[in-house]
Enzyme design. Structure first.
Site: not given
Length: 262
Positions: A45, A70, A84, A149, A175
């Site tokens: 977000h 996240r 990575d 969620e 959520d």
């Protein structure tokens, strides 16, 4: 606190975290030095890119705080890129069932345990190839947190928590409220009942539980439910509330004095 022991916070003394949404290494470093046990860099977000995430990981590396990332999705192509660049702990959004959890875990593991592509010679995670043990140890260095969620995820919590490689469960209250039909009402009685149910089932499976508490009320609910790791705010909120409070104080202070009426 060592890099992943934040997941071992107790119900009596949960580890305390802060959400990072400003997408800036300078503010990320500042927040990570305050004393929070962990900080989460949000690419779902917040306006983060791989480049802004890696710069924040570099800034946080010199602090005691554990960085969590996240990704924008739980798809394998997103997961491998964040691994990575050196993210060791991933909070994966919208994990609705055991199949999705299994695929996500596989994306974090090199073959034969998983499906992660091998590009470690180009990766910050391996020190650009200088860590000669990276390929043999990376699977055990990676921590996966499944974010619950939706009602589907709540109904599947036993199966999600049972997936080998899911290290912890995170309950996304905002959520969850929205998908349950209570948008903007994370303290709705039905939402909190689902929250407590997920926490109980995850604990029964031996998995740590965490959440983001947007208020002191929710933080207390999380503590009572036994959450071992709790984010208690955001960098955006700290700046917005601190700025508003400062402005309000000086607006009152600097009001012109009215002449006394005789």
């Amino acid at each position: 606190m060592n890099r992943h022991t934040f997941l071992e916070g107790s119900r009596e003394c949960p580890s305390i975290g802060l959400w990072l949404g400003l997408a800036n290494p300078y503010t990320a470093e500042l927040c990570a030095t305050i004393g929070f046990d962990w900080v989460l860099i949000d690419s779902e977000h917040a306006p983060n890119t791989l480049q802004t995430v890696v710069s924040q990981l570099q800034a946080i590396a010199a602090t005691p705080a554990t960085p969590v990332v996240r990704p924008p999705t739980s798809q394998p192509e997103a997961i491998k890129r964040y691994l990575d660049i050196g993210a060791h702990t991933l909070l994966l959004p919208m994990v609705d069932g055991p199949e999705q959890a299994t695929a996500a875990v596989a994306a974090t593991r090199y073959p034969p345990e998983g499906t992660r592509g091998v590009g470690s010679a180009l990766a910050r995670a391996s020190g650009w190839g200088q860590d000669t043990e990276y390929l043999s140890t990376a699977n055990n260095r990676t921590f996966v947190i499944a974010q619950i969620e939706s009602p589907q995820a709540v109904a599947s919590i036993d199966d999600i928590a049972a997936v080998d490689g899911i290290d912890a469960i995170f309950i996304g209250l905002s959520d969850l409220a929205a998908t349950m039909g209570h948008l903007g009402e994370p303290t709705h009685v039905d939402v909190l009942a689902a929250f407590r149910y997920v926490a109980q089932r995850a604990h029964r499976a031996g998995k740590p539980v965490g959440t983001l508490a947007g208020s002191e009320q929710l933080a207390e609910v999380a503590r009572v439910a036994g959450c071992q790791f709790i984010a208690v705010g955001t960098d955006v909120g700290l700046l917005a509330r601190g700025g508003a409070q400062l402005l309000s104080t000086h607006r009152r202070t600097n009001r012109p004095v009215q002449p006394a009426a005789y």
